[in-house]
Design a protein around this motif. Structure first.
Motif, PDB file in Angstrom:
ATOM      1  N   LYS A 111     -27.908 -27.503  25.345  1.00 40.56           N
ATOM      2  CA  LYS A 111     -28.155 -28.945  25.407  1.00 40.56           C
ATOM      3  C   LYS A 111     -29.645 -29.243  25.294  1.00 40.56           C
ATOM      4  CE  LYS A 111     -24.282 -29.613  28.500  1.00 40.56           C
ATOM      5  NZ  LYS A 111     -24.024 -29.131  29.823  1.00 40.56           N
ATOM      6  N   LEU A 112     -29.946 -30.483  25.119  1.00 43.65           N
ATOM      7  CA  LEU A 112     -31.327 -30.955  25.075  1.00 43.65           C
ATOM      8  C   LEU A 112     -32.080 -30.439  26.292  1.00 43.65           C
ATOM      9  CD1 LEU A 112     -33.455 -32.829  23.740  1.00 43.65           C
ATOM     10  CD2 LEU A 112     -32.552 -34.664  25.174  1.00 43.65           C
ATOM     11  N   ASN A 113     -33.261 -29.917  26.080  1.00 46.79           N
ATOM     12  CA  ASN A 113     -34.180 -29.397  27.104  1.00 46.79           C
ATOM     13  C   ASN A 113     -33.741 -28.087  27.751  1.00 46.79           C
ATOM     14  OD1 ASN A 113     -36.079 -31.466  26.741  1.00 46.79           O
ATOM     15  ND2 ASN A 113     -34.885 -32.810  28.070  1.00 46.79           N
ATOM     16  N   ASP A 114     -32.647 -27.479  27.287  1.00 46.18           N
ATOM     17  CA  ASP A 114     -32.318 -26.135  27.759  1.00 46.18           C
ATOM     18  C   ASP A 114     -33.393 -25.184  27.252  1.00 46.18           C
ATOM     19  OD1 ASP A 114     -29.985 -26.906  29.007  1.00 46.18           O
ATOM     20  OD2 ASP A 114     -28.634 -25.954  27.552  1.00 46.18           O
ATOM     21  N   GLU A 115     -33.773 -24.223  28.079  1.00 47.94           N
ATOM     22  CA  GLU A 115     -34.752 -23.230  27.657  1.00 47.94           C
ATOM     23  C   GLU A 115     -33.999 -22.014  27.132  1.00 47.94           C
ATOM     24  OE1 GLU A 115     -38.883 -21.159  29.207  1.00 47.94           O
ATOM     25  OE2 GLU A 115     -37.481 -21.965  30.697  1.00 47.94           O
ATOM     26  N   LEU A 116     -34.284 -21.664  25.879  1.00 49.03           N
ATOM     27  CA  LEU A 116     -33.608 -20.546  25.237  1.00 49.03           C
ATOM     28  C   LEU A 116     -34.531 -19.348  25.116  1.00 49.03           C
ATOM     29  CD1 LEU A 116     -31.826 -22.329  22.255  1.00 49.03           C
ATOM     30  CD2 LEU A 116     -30.995 -21.992  24.583  1.00 49.03           C
ATOM     31  N   GLU A 117     -33.947 -18.178  25.287  1.00 49.53           N
ATOM     32  CA  GLU A 117     -34.643 -16.929  25.010  1.00 49.53           C
ATOM     33  C   GLU A 117     -34.076 -16.416  23.697  1.00 49.53           C
ATOM     34  OE1 GLU A 117     -35.261 -12.483  26.912  1.00 49.53           O
ATOM     35  OE2 GLU A 117     -33.783 -13.822  27.781  1.00 49.53           O
ATOM     36  N   ILE A 118     -34.956 -16.165  22.748  1.00 50.78           N
ATOM     37  CA  ILE A 118     -34.536 -15.684  21.435  1.00 50.78           C
ATOM     38  C   ILE A 118     -35.169 -14.315  21.234  1.00 50.78           C
ATOM     39  CG2 ILE A 118     -34.458 -16.156  18.959  1.00 50.78           C
ATOM     40  CD1 ILE A 118     -35.164 -19.117  19.739  1.00 50.78           C
ATOM     41  N   THR A 119     -34.342 -13.296  21.067  1.00 52.97           N
ATOM     42  CA  THR A 119     -34.866 -11.955  20.826  1.00 52.97           C
ATOM     43  C   THR A 119     -34.316 -11.432  19.511  1.00 52.97           C
ATOM     44  OG1 THR A 119     -33.070 -10.938  22.083  1.00 52.97           O
ATOM     45  CG2 THR A 119     -35.120 -11.359  23.270  1.00 52.97           C
ATOM     46  N   ALA A 120     -35.125 -10.651  18.845  1.00 56.05           N
ATOM     47  CA  ALA A 120     -34.698 -10.029  17.595  1.00 56.05           C
ATOM     48  C   ALA A 120     -35.239  -8.612  17.560  1.00 56.05           C
ATOM     49  CB  ALA A 120     -35.212 -10.821  16.396  1.00 56.05           C
ATOM     50  N   LYS A 121     -34.404  -7.712  17.069  1.00 52.94           N
ATOM     51  CA  LYS A 121     -34.881  -6.339  16.907  1.00 52.94           C
ATOM     52  C   LYS A 121     -34.286  -5.736  15.643  1.00 52.94           C
ATOM     53  CE  LYS A 121     -31.469  -4.122  19.878  1.00 52.94           C
ATOM     54  NZ  LYS A 121     -31.238  -3.262  21.015  1.00 52.94           N
ATOM     55  N   VAL A 122     -35.066  -4.869  15.043  1.00 51.84           N
ATOM     56  CA  VAL A 122     -34.619  -4.162  13.849  1.00 51.84           C
ATOM     57  C   VAL A 122     -33.552  -3.151  14.281  1.00 51.84           C
ATOM     58  CG1 VAL A 122     -35.310  -2.599  11.987  1.00 51.84           C
ATOM     59  CG2 VAL A 122     -36.824  -4.468  12.672  1.00 51.84           C
ATOM     60  N   LYS A 126     -32.803   1.296   5.488  1.00 48.00           N
ATOM     61  CA  LYS A 126     -32.318   2.270   4.506  1.00 48.00           C
ATOM     62  C   LYS A 126     -33.001   1.926   3.186  1.00 48.00           C
ATOM     63  CE  LYS A 126     -29.197   5.292   2.920  1.00 48.00           C
ATOM     64  NZ  LYS A 126     -29.003   6.630   3.327  1.00 48.00           N
ATOM     65  N   GLY A 127     -34.056   2.667   2.870  1.00 46.24           N
ATOM     66  CA  GLY A 127     -34.830   2.355   1.676  1.00 46.24           C
ATOM     67  C   GLY A 127     -35.461   0.992   1.805  1.00 46.24           C
ATOM     68  N   ALA A 128     -35.175   0.104   0.871  1.00 42.65           N
ATOM     69  CA  ALA A 128     -35.733  -1.251   0.892  1.00 42.65           C
ATOM     70  C   ALA A 128     -34.835  -2.236   1.636  1.00 42.65           C
ATOM     71  CB  ALA A 128     -35.960  -1.742  -0.538  1.00 42.65           C
ATOM     72  N   TYR A 129     -33.714  -1.760   2.173  1.00 39.82           N
ATOM     73  CA  TYR A 129     -32.749  -2.615   2.865  1.00 39.82           C
ATOM     74  C   TYR A 129     -32.965  -2.493   4.372  1.00 39.82           C
ATOM     75  CZ  TYR A 129     -28.195  -4.721   3.902  1.00 39.82           C
ATOM     76  OH  TYR A 129     -27.191  -5.527   4.354  1.00 39.82           O
ATOM     77  N   ASN A 130     -33.185  -3.634   5.050  1.00 38.98           N
ATOM     78  CA  ASN A 130     -33.459  -3.663   6.485  1.00 38.98           C
ATOM     79  C   ASN A 130     -32.508  -4.623   7.182  1.00 38.98           C
ATOM     80  OD1 ASN A 130     -35.893  -2.088   6.104  1.00 38.98           O
ATOM     81  ND2 ASN A 130     -36.819  -3.935   5.296  1.00 38.98           N
ATOM     82  N   GLY A 131     -32.141  -4.292   8.416  1.00 37.51           N
ATOM     83  CA  GLY A 131     -31.245  -5.158   9.167  1.00 37.51           C
ATOM     84  C   GLY A 131     -31.782  -5.431  10.561  1.00 37.51           C
ATOM     85  N   ALA A 132     -31.466  -6.617  11.086  1.00 41.42           N
ATOM     86  CA  ALA A 132     -31.899  -7.010  12.431  1.00 41.42           C
ATOM     87  C   ALA A 132     -30.776  -7.763  13.121  1.00 41.42           C
ATOM     88  CB  ALA A 132     -33.133  -7.902  12.359  1.00 41.42           C
ATOM     89  N   VAL A 133     -30.827  -7.749  14.455  1.00 42.09           N
ATOM     90  CA  VAL A 133     -29.929  -8.553  15.258  1.00 42.09           C
ATOM     91  C   VAL A 133     -30.792  -9.577  15.997  1.00 42.09           C
ATOM     92  CG1 VAL A 133     -29.949  -6.973  17.254  1.00 42.09           C
ATOM     93  CG2 VAL A 133     -28.032  -8.526  16.916  1.00 42.09           C
ATOM     94  N   VAL A 134     -30.309 -10.815  16.025  1.00 39.63           N
ATOM     95  CA  VAL A 134     -31.011 -11.915  16.700  1.00 39.63           C
ATOM     96  C   VAL A 134     -30.060 -12.478  17.748  1.00 39.63           C
ATOM     97  CG1 VAL A 134     -32.169 -14.137  16.421  1.00 39.63           C
ATOM     98  CG2 VAL A 134     -32.267 -12.450  14.572  1.00 39.63           C
ATOM     99  N   ILE A 135     -30.534 -12.583  18.995  1.00 37.47           N
ATOM    100  CA  ILE A 135     -29.703 -13.089  20.088  1.00 37.47           C
ATOM    101  C   ILE A 135     -30.366 -14.302  20.722  1.00 37.47           C
ATOM    102  CG2 ILE A 135     -28.707 -12.554  22.345  1.00 37.47           C
ATOM    103  CD1 ILE A 135     -28.492  -9.639  21.387  1.00 37.47           C
ATOM    104  N   LEU A 136     -29.596 -15.381  20.852  1.00 38.55           N
ATOM    105  CA  LEU A 136     -30.056 -16.589  21.538  1.00 38.55           C
ATOM    106  C   LEU A 136     -29.312 -16.689  22.861  1.00 38.55           C
ATOM    107  CD1 LEU A 136     -30.206 -17.272  18.323  1.00 38.55           C
ATOM    108  CD2 LEU A 136     -30.559 -19.568  19.135  1.00 38.55           C
ATOM    109  N   LYS A 137     -30.071 -16.789  23.961  1.00 35.85           N
ATOM    110  CA  LYS A 137     -29.478 -16.911  25.294  1.00 35.85           C
ATOM    111  C   LYS A 137     -30.083 -18.103  26.027  1.00 35.85           C
ATOM    112  CE  LYS A 137     -28.572 -12.072  26.396  1.00 35.85           C
ATOM    113  NZ  LYS A 137     -28.907 -10.980  27.321  1.00 35.85           N
ATOM    114  N   ASN A 138     -29.290 -18.713  26.889  1.00 40.19           N
ATOM    115  CA  ASN A 138     -29.803 -19.717  27.804  1.00 40.19           C
ATOM    116  C   ASN A 138     -30.593 -18.953  28.857  1.00 40.19           C
ATOM    117  OD1 ASN A 138     -29.949 -21.390  30.231  1.00 40.19           O
ATOM    118  ND2 ASN A 138     -28.629 -22.803  29.103  1.00 40.19           N
ATOM    119  N   LYS A 139     -31.876 -19.294  29.008  1.00 41.45           N
ATOM    120  CA  LYS A 139     -32.737 -18.522  29.906  1.00 41.45           C
ATOM    121  C   LYS A 139     -32.329 -18.679  31.372  1.00 41.45           C
ATOM    122  CE  LYS A 139     -37.456 -17.028  29.441  1.00 41.45           C
ATOM    123  NZ  LYS A 139     -38.752 -17.315  28.897  1.00 41.45           N
TER     124      LYS A 139
END
Length: 160
Positions: A111-122, A126-139
């Motif tokens: 909701k409006l004004n909720d504080e979110l924690e956003i984390t991303a990690k590789v 594999k060669g030129a192909y890269n993948g990451a996961v991104v997680i959004l959480k209510n802090k």
């Protein structure tokens, strides 16, 4: 009947029209690298921690990313997965960084004004192909809002 409901839902009411017409969009400087869209979508993100392959950010949900129902818009969540995933996957001195695939699981709402924690990690390369996961959480509640997977093709410059 369904068509009528869809038209009513998509109809812009005066309150929403006022929000759009009230936007102050300064002219883009000649040498700017970001567009209005990027500035609008990621304004307010604070980077809390960064190291190669990992980034942690905080975002207090602003009014301009809220949908009609008062929740963080799913398009805004997709954009955050795209932008934060791109940052963690970015390879310096690469001539081409192109998003290949993105998948997002929407698990809850914010909701409006909720504080979110956003984390991303590789999660892999594999060669030129890269993948990451991104997680959004209510802090405050630690509830997961969304989990996204983002992959990029990063073509390195030729040494020739």
């Amino acid at each position: 009947m369904e068509e009528k409901k869809a038209r009513e839902y998509l109809q812009v009411n005066p309150q929403h029209s006022h929000r759009a017409t009230g936007l102050n969009v300064p002219p883009k400087p000649r040498n700017a690298i970001h567009s209005f869209y990027e500035e609008f979508a990621i304004r307010g993100i604070q980077v809390d921690a960064y190291q190669p392959g990992f980034i942690s950010c905080t975002l207090i949900v602003p009014p301009h990313l809220i949908d009609r129902n008062g929740f963080l818009a799913v398009g805004a969540i997709a954009n955050l997965v795209d932008k934060i995933g791109s940052v963690v996957l970015f390879v310096k001195d690469v001539s081409l960084n192109v998003s290949v695939d993105m998948s997002i699981s929407y698990l809850s709402t914010a909701k409006l004004n909720d504080e979110l924690e956003i984390t991303a990690k590789v999660i892999g390369e594999k060669g030129a192909y890269n993948g990451a996961v991104v997680i959004l959480k209510n802090k405050a509640t630690r509830e997961m809002i969304a989990e996204g997977r983002h992959s990029m093709f990063c073509l390195k410059r030729s040494k020739i």
